[in-house]
Design a protein around this motif. Structure first.
Motif, PDB file in Angstrom:
ATOM      1  N   SER A  39     -25.543  -1.160 -33.395  1.00 43.76           N
ATOM      2  CA  SER A  39     -25.002  -1.335 -32.044  1.00 43.76           C
ATOM      3  C   SER A  39     -23.547  -0.885 -31.919  1.00 43.76           C
ATOM      4  O   SER A  39     -23.006  -0.865 -30.816  1.00 43.76           O
ATOM      5  CB  SER A  39     -25.153  -2.779 -31.584  1.00 43.76           C
ATOM      6  OG  SER A  39     -24.389  -3.606 -32.427  1.00 43.76           O
ATOM      7  N   TYR A  94     -22.727   2.223 -32.823  1.00 44.80           N
ATOM      8  CA  TYR A  94     -22.908   3.655 -32.519  1.00 44.80           C
ATOM      9  C   TYR A  94     -21.744   4.504 -33.049  1.00 44.80           C
ATOM     10  O   TYR A  94     -21.435   5.561 -32.494  1.00 44.80           O
ATOM     11  CB  TYR A  94     -23.080   3.888 -30.999  1.00 44.80           C
ATOM     12  CG  TYR A  94     -24.260   3.162 -30.406  1.00 44.80           C
ATOM     13  CD1 TYR A  94     -25.526   3.721 -30.439  1.00 44.80           C
ATOM     14  CD2 TYR A  94     -24.116   1.910 -29.820  1.00 44.80           C
ATOM     15  CE1 TYR A  94     -26.625   3.049 -29.899  1.00 44.80           C
ATOM     16  CE2 TYR A  94     -25.204   1.229 -29.289  1.00 44.80           C
ATOM     17  CZ  TYR A  94     -26.450   1.799 -29.330  1.00 44.80           C
ATOM     18  OH  TYR A  94     -27.525   1.140 -28.792  1.00 44.80           O
ATOM     19  N   ARG A 153     -25.853   3.000 -19.654  1.00 46.88           N
ATOM     20  CA  ARG A 153     -26.895   2.057 -19.243  1.00 46.88           C
ATOM     21  C   ARG A 153     -27.818   2.595 -18.141  1.00 46.88           C
ATOM     22  O   ARG A 153     -27.364   3.326 -17.252  1.00 46.88           O
ATOM     23  CB  ARG A 153     -26.245   0.748 -18.765  1.00 46.88           C
ATOM     24  CG  ARG A 153     -25.573   0.020 -19.901  1.00 46.88           C
ATOM     25  CD  ARG A 153     -24.743  -1.165 -19.446  1.00 46.88           C
ATOM     26  NE  ARG A 153     -24.196  -1.854 -20.619  1.00 46.88           N
ATOM     27  CZ  ARG A 153     -23.136  -1.430 -21.297  1.00 46.88           C
ATOM     28  NH1 ARG A 153     -22.480  -0.353 -20.913  1.00 46.88           N
ATOM     29  NH2 ARG A 153     -22.718  -2.097 -22.364  1.00 46.88           N
ATOM     30  N   LEU A 179     -29.594   0.651 -23.053  1.00 45.23           N
ATOM     31  CA  LEU A 179     -28.303   1.247 -23.424  1.00 45.23           C
ATOM     32  C   LEU A 179     -28.518   2.356 -24.444  1.00 45.23           C
ATOM     33  O   LEU A 179     -29.266   2.177 -25.421  1.00 45.23           O
ATOM     34  CB  LEU A 179     -27.385   0.166 -24.019  1.00 45.23           C
ATOM     35  CG  LEU A 179     -26.023   0.637 -24.558  1.00 45.23           C
ATOM     36  CD1 LEU A 179     -25.112   1.105 -23.416  1.00 45.23           C
ATOM     37  CD2 LEU A 179     -25.331  -0.479 -25.342  1.00 45.23           C
ATOM     38  N   HIS A 180     -27.826   3.490 -24.234  1.00 41.65           N
ATOM     39  CA  HIS A 180     -27.739   4.561 -25.237  1.00 41.65           C
ATOM     40  C   HIS A 180     -29.094   5.028 -25.774  1.00 41.65           C
ATOM     41  O   HIS A 180     -29.279   5.206 -26.974  1.00 41.65           O
ATOM     42  CB  HIS A 180     -26.828   4.122 -26.379  1.00 41.65           C
ATOM     43  CG  HIS A 180     -25.386   3.954 -25.988  1.00 41.65           C
ATOM     44  ND1 HIS A 180     -24.815   4.611 -24.935  1.00 41.65           N
ATOM     45  CD2 HIS A 180     -24.386   3.174 -26.528  1.00 41.65           C
ATOM     46  CE1 HIS A 180     -23.536   4.271 -24.837  1.00 41.65           C
ATOM     47  NE2 HIS A 180     -23.250   3.399 -25.770  1.00 41.65           N
ATOM     48  N   HIS A 226     -20.031   9.239 -29.549  1.00 43.19           N
ATOM     49  CA  HIS A 226     -19.517   7.871 -29.549  1.00 43.19           C
ATOM     50  C   HIS A 226     -18.496   7.633 -30.674  1.00 43.19           C
ATOM     51  O   HIS A 226     -18.489   6.574 -31.302  1.00 43.19           O
ATOM     52  CB  HIS A 226     -20.691   6.892 -29.660  1.00 43.19           C
ATOM     53  CG  HIS A 226     -20.472   5.589 -28.977  1.00 43.19           C
ATOM     54  ND1 HIS A 226     -19.523   4.675 -29.395  1.00 43.19           N
ATOM     55  CD2 HIS A 226     -21.069   5.028 -27.908  1.00 43.19           C
ATOM     56  CE1 HIS A 226     -19.566   3.608 -28.612  1.00 43.19           C
ATOM     57  NE2 HIS A 226     -20.500   3.802 -27.693  1.00 43.19           N
ATOM     58  N   TYR A 254     -15.186   6.457 -32.295  1.00 43.80           N
ATOM     59  CA  TYR A 254     -14.097   5.518 -32.012  1.00 43.80           C
ATOM     60  C   TYR A 254     -12.855   6.073 -32.706  1.00 43.80           C
ATOM     61  O   TYR A 254     -12.861   6.245 -33.928  1.00 43.80           O
ATOM     62  CB  TYR A 254     -14.347   4.148 -32.626  1.00 43.80           C
ATOM     63  CG  TYR A 254     -15.484   3.324 -32.090  1.00 43.80           C
ATOM     64  CD1 TYR A 254     -16.790   3.775 -32.107  1.00 43.80           C
ATOM     65  CD2 TYR A 254     -15.245   2.023 -31.620  1.00 43.80           C
ATOM     66  CE1 TYR A 254     -17.824   2.980 -31.659  1.00 43.80           C
ATOM     67  CE2 TYR A 254     -16.279   1.224 -31.174  1.00 43.80           C
ATOM     68  CZ  TYR A 254     -17.567   1.708 -31.194  1.00 43.80           C
ATOM     69  OH  TYR A 254     -18.598   0.914 -30.763  1.00 43.80           O
ATOM     70  N   LEU A 275     -22.722  -4.780 -16.384  1.00 40.66           N
ATOM     71  CA  LEU A 275     -22.072  -3.478 -16.611  1.00 40.66           C
ATOM     72  C   LEU A 275     -22.817  -2.299 -15.987  1.00 40.66           C
ATOM     73  O   LEU A 275     -22.683  -1.154 -16.403  1.00 40.66           O
ATOM     74  CB  LEU A 275     -21.805  -3.241 -18.110  1.00 40.66           C
ATOM     75  CG  LEU A 275     -20.549  -3.913 -18.674  1.00 40.66           C
ATOM     76  CD1 LEU A 275     -20.657  -5.438 -18.671  1.00 40.66           C
ATOM     77  CD2 LEU A 275     -20.219  -3.441 -20.062  1.00 40.66           C
ATOM     78  N   ASP A 284     -14.146  -1.117 -20.597  1.00 42.52           N
ATOM     79  CA  ASP A 284     -15.483  -0.591 -20.865  1.00 42.52           C
ATOM     80  C   ASP A 284     -16.036  -0.088 -19.527  1.00 42.52           C
ATOM     81  O   ASP A 284     -16.903  -0.707 -18.930  1.00 42.52           O
ATOM     82  CB  ASP A 284     -16.364  -1.712 -21.448  1.00 42.52           C
ATOM     83  CG  ASP A 284     -17.686  -1.185 -22.027  1.00 42.52           C
ATOM     84  OD1 ASP A 284     -17.937   0.026 -21.915  1.00 42.52           O
ATOM     85  OD2 ASP A 284     -18.459  -1.995 -22.573  1.00 42.52           O
ATOM     86  N   GLN A 307     -16.481   7.335 -20.384  1.00 38.29           N
ATOM     87  CA  GLN A 307     -16.486   5.909 -20.668  1.00 38.29           C
ATOM     88  C   GLN A 307     -15.372   5.657 -21.681  1.00 38.29           C
ATOM     89  O   GLN A 307     -15.396   6.186 -22.798  1.00 38.29           O
ATOM     90  CB  GLN A 307     -17.841   5.474 -21.268  1.00 38.29           C
ATOM     91  CG  GLN A 307     -17.998   3.965 -21.416  1.00 38.29           C
ATOM     92  CD  GLN A 307     -18.487   3.271 -20.146  1.00 38.29           C
ATOM     93  OE1 GLN A 307     -18.836   3.938 -19.160  1.00 38.29           O
ATOM     94  NE2 GLN A 307     -18.527   1.953 -20.143  1.00 38.29           N
ATOM     95  N   TYR A 326     -13.793   2.881 -23.797  1.00 33.97           N
ATOM     96  CA  TYR A 326     -14.257   1.578 -24.293  1.00 33.97           C
ATOM     97  C   TYR A 326     -13.356   1.170 -25.457  1.00 33.97           C
ATOM     98  O   TYR A 326     -13.127   1.975 -26.376  1.00 33.97           O
ATOM     99  CB  TYR A 326     -15.724   1.719 -24.721  1.00 33.97           C
ATOM    100  CG  TYR A 326     -16.254   0.603 -25.592  1.00 33.97           C
ATOM    101  CD1 TYR A 326     -16.384  -0.695 -25.098  1.00 33.97           C
ATOM    102  CD2 TYR A 326     -16.637   0.844 -26.914  1.00 33.97           C
ATOM    103  CE1 TYR A 326     -16.862  -1.706 -25.902  1.00 33.97           C
ATOM    104  CE2 TYR A 326     -17.137  -0.163 -27.719  1.00 33.97           C
ATOM    105  CZ  TYR A 326     -17.242  -1.439 -27.202  1.00 33.97           C
ATOM    106  OH  TYR A 326     -17.714  -2.441 -28.006  1.00 33.97           O
ATOM    107  N   PHE A 332     -16.604  -5.215 -28.723  1.00 39.41           N
ATOM    108  CA  PHE A 332     -17.642  -5.948 -29.463  1.00 39.41           C
ATOM    109  C   PHE A 332     -17.370  -5.982 -30.964  1.00 39.41           C
ATOM    110  O   PHE A 332     -18.140  -6.574 -31.715  1.00 39.41           O
ATOM    111  CB  PHE A 332     -19.025  -5.329 -29.192  1.00 39.41           C
ATOM    112  CG  PHE A 332     -19.423  -5.409 -27.746  1.00 39.41           C
ATOM    113  CD1 PHE A 332     -19.423  -6.628 -27.083  1.00 39.41           C
ATOM    114  CD2 PHE A 332     -19.764  -4.274 -27.033  1.00 39.41           C
ATOM    115  CE1 PHE A 332     -19.768  -6.714 -25.738  1.00 39.41           C
ATOM    116  CE2 PHE A 332     -20.113  -4.341 -25.691  1.00 39.41           C
ATOM    117  CZ  PHE A 332     -20.113  -5.563 -25.041  1.00 39.41           C
ATOM    118  N   GLU A 367     -16.116   8.666 -24.245  1.00 41.48           N
ATOM    119  CA  GLU A 367     -17.497   9.149 -24.136  1.00 41.48           C
ATOM    120  C   GLU A 367     -17.631  10.001 -22.875  1.00 41.48           C
ATOM    121  O   GLU A 367     -17.766   9.469 -21.773  1.00 41.48           O
ATOM    122  CB  GLU A 367     -18.457   7.953 -24.082  1.00 41.48           C
ATOM    123  CG  GLU A 367     -18.375   7.049 -25.298  1.00 41.48           C
ATOM    124  CD  GLU A 367     -18.927   5.645 -25.032  1.00 41.48           C
ATOM    125  OE1 GLU A 367     -20.097   5.526 -24.647  1.00 41.48           O
ATOM    126  OE2 GLU A 367     -18.175   4.660 -25.201  1.00 41.48           O
TER     127      GLU A 367
END
Ligand code: GLA
Length: 405
Positions: free
Chosen positions: A117, A119, A130, A154-155, A229, A231, A261, A305, A342, A344, A348, A370
């Motif tokens: 999760s 990613y 989403r 999602l994704h 995705h 980071y 979201l 996000d 996106q 973010y 999480f 993203e």
């Protein structure tokens, strides 16, 4: 071997896969892209550009996962692995020449599976972000998708492109090096219609441009929204939060969300809200503001996000996002053909597991950029369409440009 037969062989299938592969390589778009970086020096040479292949790890089922390392003359390297066609590491010197890995990742496949999760670095598909209530209507038919994010999909669903093993081959055009990854997604995968052949090409040049070019073809009308995705933490993965890193998002509007979201369908001005990054500001400056949208994105500690509506409007030559780290001097800029991004702030992540080199990956430990079409577009008729007609070609180009101080 021709490019086309290589792709068909990589897909490991005959019939529709071969036809889709043929469609995918038809037309000049990809060939033009090969030479578009224009990064060769005055001698026409591009010294120190290299792509090397090595074994990364095996899946729990024993399948080999390869790593392609792209390097340039500025001391940059980008590692791409075939599990999820993902960016596993990005090394770059800081203003004092000190190297750091500025992309969050893991050094083995099991962690990428166990922490699916996140990613981290992955190619996301078939639909990045989403889709409300895991369903959409296309050509009068309702398609149901697996829900993996509260009531939503999602994704790409429970097993998206990030969990696939992609076929890969190296690229060396003289002034770029890279890797081309291909994946064949059969009709009905995760509920989406159409056999879909997808190609993702990562290239690096001596201008520190990491270019991602996506293309895809389906044999039925379908929807598609691919993204990457990665980071980033410009101070180095595991070095703390990104709250002091300074972001500029070239967007006057964003798509407000509900508490799950999902966009409400409106476009709203960022002006006077914590989402206003039109003038550069530290990511943490307004992250704790008392704002309903921020609370939907991250109810407890604060975090971004959201999908921003880019002023660059699909123009690859216009700056979409810039983030700089005053301490290390590193900057990343994003340019894209997509209408949205996106942003973010790893809301999480909670520091409960470690990444590459034992890095601790905590809340706000990185940010994603993203490039995408807006979330839930298949259910929002006023958003730019994510429909891909049978036999037509989907393309996207997104460039992450890394600048030393
Ligand atoms: C996207 C989503 C976030 C989160 C991450 C993955 O950025 O918008 O809400 O799901 O992916 O953890």
């Amino acid at each position: 071997m021709t490019h086309e037969s290589r792709l068909a062989r990589g897909l490991g299938l005959g019939g529709s896969a071969t036809v889709l592969a043929a469609l995918l390589v038809a037309g000049p778009a990809l060939a033009a892209n090969d030479n578009s970086s224009g990064s060769s020096d005055s001698s026409g040479q591009a010294p120190h550009l290299a792509v090397t292949e090595s074994d990364f790890d095996k899946t729990p089922q024993g399948q080999q996962i390869e790593r392609y390392q792209l390097t340039n003359r500025n001391g940059m390297s980008v590692d791409i692995i075939t599990f999820g066609a993902r960016v596993q590491a990005i090394h770059m010197p800081d203003k004092n020449g000190k190297d750091a890995d500025i992309a969050l990742g893991f050094d083995n496949v099991k962690d990428y599976i166990d922490h699916q999760s996140t990613y981290f670095g992955a190619t996301i598909g078939r639909y990045g972000n989403r889709i409300a209530n895991g369903k959409f209507k296309l050509d009068g038919k309702t398609y149901n998708l697996p829900k993996n994010n509260g009531p939503n999909t999602l994704h790409g669903g429970t097993k998206g492109f990030d969990q696939m093993i992609w076929a890969a081959s190296p690229i060396d055009t003289g002034n770029t090096v890279g890797v081309e990854l291909t994946h064949f997604s059969p009709d009905g995968t995760m509920g989406f219609p159409g056999n879909l052949a997808v190609t993702v090409r990562y290239t690096l040049d001596n201008d520190n441009d990491l270019r991602i070019h996506y293309s895809a073809v389906s044999d039925k009308d379908t929807v598609i929204n691919l993204t990457n995705h990665t980071y980033f933490n410009l101070a180095g993965a595991g070095s703390g939060t990104v709250l002091n890193q300074v972001a500029m998002i070239n967007a006057d509007q964003f798509t407000p969300i509900d508490k799950t979201l999902i966009p409400t369908g409106q476009l709203k001005s960022v002006s006077g809200t914590p989402l206003d990054f039109t003038t550069p500001k530290p990511i943490g400056q307004d992250i704790h503001a008392d704002n309903q949208q921020l609370k939907y994105a991250e109810p407890k500690q604060g975090g971004y996000d959201f999908n921003w509506v880019l002023n660059s409007d699909g123009n690859l030559n216009k700056l979409a996002v810039r983030v700089s780290d005053p301490k290390s001097g590193r900057t990343v800029e994003m340019y894209t053909t997509e209408p949205g991004v996106q942003f973010y702030t790893s809301n999480f992540l909670d520091g409960s597991f470690k990444g590459t080199n034992g890095n601790t990956l905590g809340h706000w430990g990185g940010f994603t950029l993203e490039a995408q079409h807006y979330p839930d577009s298949p259910n929002q008729s006023n958003f730019p369409s994510t429909e891909l007609k049978a036999g037509q070609k989907y393309t996207q180009t997104t460039v992450y440009k890394f600048l030393p101080e």
